[in-house]
Motif scaffolding. Structure first.
Motif, mmCIF file in Angstrom:
data_model
loop_
_atom_site.group_PDB
_atom_site.id
_atom_site.type_symbol
_atom_site.label_atom_id
_atom_site.label_comp_id
_atom_site.label_asym_id
_atom_site.label_seq_id
_atom_site.Cartn_x
_atom_site.Cartn_y
_atom_site.Cartn_z
ATOM 1 N N ASP A 56 5.087 -4.302 2.541
ATOM 2 C CA ASP A 56 4.704 -4.545 3.940
ATOM 3 C C ASP A 56 5.914 -4.727 4.850
ATOM 4 O O ASP A 56 5.827 -4.467 6.055
ATOM 5 C CB ASP A 56 3.809 -5.790 4.028
ATOM 6 C CG ASP A 56 2.362 -5.478 3.650
ATOM 7 O OD1 ASP A 56 2.090 -4.343 3.205
ATOM 8 O OD2 ASP A 56 1.506 -6.375 3.797
ATOM 9 N N GLY A 105 -8.007 -3.998 -4.165
ATOM 10 C CA GLY A 105 -8.208 -2.701 -4.811
ATOM 11 C C GLY A 105 -6.867 -1.991 -4.973
ATOM 12 O O GLY A 105 -6.033 -2.013 -4.069
ATOM 13 N N LEU A 165 -0.970 -2.115 -1.511
ATOM 14 C CA LEU A 165 -0.325 -2.406 -2.802
ATOM 15 C C LEU A 165 0.198 -1.124 -3.438
ATOM 16 O O LEU A 165 1.331 -1.066 -3.932
ATOM 17 C CB LEU A 165 -1.333 -3.065 -3.759
ATOM 18 C CG LEU A 165 -1.782 -4.479 -3.402
ATOM 19 C CD1 LEU A 165 -3.015 -4.874 -4.209
ATOM 20 C CD2 LEU A 165 -0.642 -5.462 -3.673
ATOM 21 N N GLY A 222 -8.093 -7.233 -0.216
ATOM 22 C CA GLY A 222 -9.289 -6.608 -0.793
ATOM 23 C C GLY A 222 -9.119 -6.381 -2.289
ATOM 24 O O GLY A 222 -10.084 -6.154 -3.007
ATOM 25 N N ASP A 271 11.943 -16.248 -3.755
ATOM 26 C CA ASP A 271 10.718 -16.433 -2.950
ATOM 27 C C ASP A 271 10.589 -17.899 -2.590
ATOM 28 O O ASP A 271 10.852 -18.784 -3.409
ATOM 29 C CB ASP A 271 9.473 -15.952 -3.708
ATOM 30 C CG ASP A 271 8.303 -15.712 -2.757
ATOM 31 O OD1 ASP A 271 7.899 -14.541 -2.602
ATOM 32 O OD2 ASP A 271 7.799 -16.684 -2.146
ATOM 33 N N VAL A 324 14.952 -17.811 1.950
ATOM 34 C CA VAL A 324 16.181 -17.182 2.448
ATOM 35 C C VAL A 324 16.295 -17.489 3.936
ATOM 36 O O VAL A 324 15.362 -17.252 4.715
ATOM 37 C CB VAL A 324 16.170 -15.657 2.168
ATOM 38 C CG1 VAL A 324 17.343 -14.976 2.837
ATOM 39 C CG2 VAL A 324 16.186 -15.409 0.673
ATOM 40 N N ARG A 374 -5.810 -11.326 -6.947
ATOM 41 C CA ARG A 374 -4.407 -11.390 -6.535
ATOM 42 C C ARG A 374 -3.575 -12.314 -7.414
ATOM 43 O O ARG A 374 -2.466 -11.975 -7.822
ATOM 44 C CB ARG A 374 -4.364 -11.929 -5.113
ATOM 45 C CG ARG A 374 -3.900 -11.066 -3.961
ATOM 46 C CD ARG A 374 -3.011 -9.981 -4.228
ATOM 47 N NE ARG A 374 -1.702 -10.230 -3.678
ATOM 48 C CZ ARG A 374 -1.143 -9.539 -2.696
ATOM 49 N NH1 ARG A 374 -1.768 -8.550 -2.127
ATOM 50 N NH2 ARG A 374 0.070 -9.809 -2.299
HETATM 51 C C1 LIG Z 1 -7.468 -8.534 4.723
HETATM 52 C C2 LIG Z 1 -6.565 -7.656 3.908
HETATM 53 C C3 LIG Z 1 -7.109 -6.879 2.893
HETATM 54 C C4 LIG Z 1 -6.262 -6.046 2.125
HETATM 55 N N1 LIG Z 1 -6.805 -5.281 1.137
HETATM 56 C C5 LIG Z 1 -6.013 -4.494 0.371
HETATM 57 C C6 LIG Z 1 -6.561 -3.736 -0.710
HETATM 58 O O1 LIG Z 1 -7.745 -3.764 -1.022
HETATM 59 N N2 LIG Z 1 -5.695 -2.962 -1.430
HETATM 60 C C7 LIG Z 1 -4.374 -2.898 -1.142
HETATM 61 O O2 LIG Z 1 -3.643 -2.156 -1.818
HETATM 62 N N3 LIG Z 1 -3.827 -3.618 -0.135
HETATM 63 C C8 LIG Z 1 -4.615 -4.420 0.627
HETATM 64 N N4 LIG Z 1 -4.050 -5.176 1.630
HETATM 65 C C9 LIG Z 1 -2.606 -5.083 1.861
HETATM 66 C C10 LIG Z 1 -1.832 -5.876 0.792
HETATM 67 O O3 LIG Z 1 -2.309 -7.193 0.723
HETATM 68 C C11 LIG Z 1 -0.347 -5.848 1.138
HETATM 69 O O4 LIG Z 1 0.052 -4.507 1.341
HETATM 70 C C12 LIG Z 1 0.493 -6.468 0.026
HETATM 71 O O5 LIG Z 1 0.226 -7.830 -0.113
HETATM 72 C C13 LIG Z 1 1.997 -6.292 0.349
HETATM 73 O O6 LIG Z 1 2.750 -6.952 -0.637
HETATM 74 P P1 LIG Z 1 4.235 -7.414 -0.298
HETATM 75 O O7 LIG Z 1 4.800 -7.863 -1.597
HETATM 76 O O8 LIG Z 1 4.912 -6.358 0.483
HETATM 77 O O9 LIG Z 1 4.080 -8.643 0.709
HETATM 78 P P2 LIG Z 1 3.508 -10.114 0.457
HETATM 79 O O10 LIG Z 1 2.421 -10.080 -0.551
HETATM 80 O O11 LIG Z 1 3.199 -10.649 1.810
HETATM 81 O O12 LIG Z 1 4.734 -10.901 -0.186
HETATM 82 C C14 LIG Z 1 5.852 -11.296 0.573
HETATM 83 C C15 LIG Z 1 6.538 -12.462 -0.136
HETATM 84 O O13 LIG Z 1 7.750 -12.758 0.544
HETATM 85 C C16 LIG Z 1 7.928 -14.167 0.542
HETATM 86 N N5 LIG Z 1 8.837 -14.493 1.660
HETATM 87 C C17 LIG Z 1 8.651 -14.228 2.975
HETATM 88 N N6 LIG Z 1 9.719 -14.649 3.689
HETATM 89 C C18 LIG Z 1 10.607 -15.170 2.792
HETATM 90 C C19 LIG Z 1 11.891 -15.754 2.913
HETATM 91 N N7 LIG Z 1 12.509 -15.896 4.098
HETATM 92 N N8 LIG Z 1 12.511 -16.193 1.794
HETATM 93 C C20 LIG Z 1 11.926 -16.067 0.577
HETATM 94 N N9 LIG Z 1 10.698 -15.522 0.416
HETATM 95 C C21 LIG Z 1 10.046 -15.083 1.504
HETATM 96 C C22 LIG Z 1 6.521 -14.734 0.687
HETATM 97 O O14 LIG Z 1 6.453 -16.054 0.184
HETATM 98 C C23 LIG Z 1 5.698 -13.739 -0.130
HETATM 99 O O15 LIG Z 1 5.508 -14.176 -1.468
HETATM 100 C C24 LIG Z 1 -4.865 -5.999 2.407
HETATM 101 C C25 LIG Z 1 -4.341 -6.789 3.434
HETATM 102 C C26 LIG Z 1 -5.173 -7.617 4.178
HETATM 103 C C27 LIG Z 1 -4.576 -8.440 5.287
#
Ligand SMILES: Cc1cc2nc3c(=O)[nH]c(=O)nc-3n(C[C@H](O)[C@H](O)[C@H](O)COP(=O)(O)OP(=O)(O)OC[C@H]3O[C@@H](n4cnc5c(N)ncnc54)[C@H](O)[C@@H]3O)c2cc1C
Length: 368
Positions: free
Chosen positions: A260, A46, A273, A44, A33, A120, A96
């Motif tokens: 995501d 949750g 999440l 949010g 990362d 990366v 978070r």
């Molecule tokens: C306003 C809002 C409210 C939300 N509320 C909720 C909720 O209540 N409940 C819920 O379940 N979900 C909620 N979500 C959705 C939730 O936040 C996401 O689904 C979740 O964060 C996805 O996690 P992830 O690990 O896929 O991505 P991320 O948390 O975005 O993590 C991606 C990681 O990849 C790293 N990265 C990116 N590119 C590179 C690279 N090239 N090299 C190395 N590292 C890299 C970043 O640094 C980051 O740490 C909400 C979203 C928003 C926008």
């Protein structure tokens, strides 16, 4: 060049849990990362019952000092309110940064290696390149969030992003007034209230307007603004976009996407999440069986309810007449809202809703 069985690009919740699941299948896993832990993000915060269950299946429990259990969901608008409990289960809200640290600790215990501060820059069919090193992989997991580069590099990107909206989140120091998560609806926006541990509530506003911040949005919710009046803000406001993005495929060759990076649903559903935690289990099984098609199928199945819920909730959010009638109907018919929540929380399958029931719902909706 060092060869690693599983390289995970992205150490957010999805990437860390994917690495933990891989370790439980006996696979060696490294997470890269670009940032350093604990990583915060607008959310949010949750976690739905099915997300908590997936974490439990991976041996990750949410400690009571940082996780607030909520028993259901309440919808509130200008005139009506309806609430229902999750059937036989609970959701949890966790700040978070605390969730991130908790997952990192579990992963280290499970034998996951981390390379923090490692962006990366490139991937090919054999290896991953960062500014510091080149590592070859057997399996590559793209967990790099909604703007995933891995998705693009692997040729899995789809230009179809629907319903782009914006969310701004913060926390207020006030004792949670309820043990349900609340979605407050008004014209053109929703405010999501998550009760948190430690006398705090999470407040997130969602709308199509990138300029609509919490302060402005609260003017549309006088009763809610009253509850928050005088409470100190405990975090600075952070914003991000949220959208519905459905990918035709989430695997190619030895690359798989999760969280995501593998598609998104609107934040109002609170599914993001939980989806990634649920995806981690079949992904690890698929790598162990050398059969990513298993993951592709499971991913599609896991996403079906959240995608349907996104469409329904965006329909409500985009049309005041539909939204008012729906919440009024849910208030008058609590069993109906409970059934919807049972589907949302996956204690009841979507397929259990028959054509006759949909017709009955339509009839009640028009008569409400
Ligand atoms: C306003 C809002 C409210 C939300 N509320 C909720 C909720 O209540 N409940 C819920 O379940 N979900 C909620 N979500 C959705 C939730 O936040 C996401 O689904 C979740 O964060 C996805 O996690 P992830 O690990 O896929 O991505 P991320 O948390 O975005 O993590 C991606 C990681 O990849 C790293 N990265 C990116 N590119 C590179 C690279 N090239 N090299 C190395 N590292 C890299 C970043 O640094 C980051 O740490 C909400 C979203 C928003 C926008």
């Amino acid at each position: 060049m060092k060869r690693i069985e599983v390289i995970v690009v992205g150490g957010g919740p999805a990437g860390i849990v994917a690495a933990i699941a891989a370790r439980r299948q006996g696979l060696q896993a490294i997470v890269l990362d670009s940032r350093n832990p604990p990583i915060d993000k607008p959310c949010g915060e949750g976690i739905l019952p099915q997300g908590a269950a997936a974490l439990g299946a991976l041996g990750i429990s949410l400690p009571t000092d940082c996780a607030f259990p909520f028993r259901g969901i309440r919808f509130v608008d200008e005139e009506h309110s309806a609430s229902a409990d999750f059937t036989g289960a609970t959701g949890f809200s966790v700040r978070r940064v605390k969730l991130h640290q908790l997952l990192v600790n579990h992963a280290i215990e499970a034998g996951v290696e981390f390379r923090w501060g490692s962006r990366v820059m490139q991937i090919d069919q054999e290896a991953v390149t960062t500014a510091k090193e080149k590592l070859s992989y057997r399996w590559l997991i793209g967990a790099d969030g909604q703007n995933s580069q891995v998705r693009k590099w692997a040729g899995l990107d789809s230009r179809t992003v629907r319903s782009k909206r914006f969310g701004f989140c913060s926390h207020f120091q006030v004792k949670p007034w309820s043990d349900v998560a609340e979605v407050h609806w008004a014209r053109g926006c929703q405010i999501f209230i998550t009760p948190m541990a430690g006398r705090e509530v999470g407040v997130a506003v969602l709308s199509r307007d990138p300029g609509l911040r919490l302060e402005g949005a609260l003017l549309r919710f006088p009763a809610l603004a009253e509850k928050l009046r005088g409470a100190a803000l405990t975090t600075r406001e952070m914003g991000d976009s949220t959208s519905l993005r459905i990918l035709p495929a989430v695997t190619r060759g030895r690359v798989a996407l999760i969280g995501d990076a593998s598609g998104t649903v609107d934040a109002v559903t609170g599914h993001g999440l939980s989806l990634s935690f649920q995806q981690a289990i079949p992904l690890a099984e698929a790598m162990e069986r050398d059969d990513l098609a298993h993951y592709q199928q499971a991913h599609k199945k896991i996403s079906a309810v959240p995608i349907t819920m996104t469409r329904l909730m965006l329909l409500m959010g985009g049309n005041d007449w539909i939204r008012r009638r729906t919440i009024r109907l849910f208030q008058k018919t609590p069993g109906l809202f409970a059934r919807m929540l049972a589907i949302h929380g996956e204690s009841m399958p979507l397929s259990s809703v028959g054509v006759a029931e949909i017709a009955g719902f339509g009839w009640k909706f028009l008569r409400t």
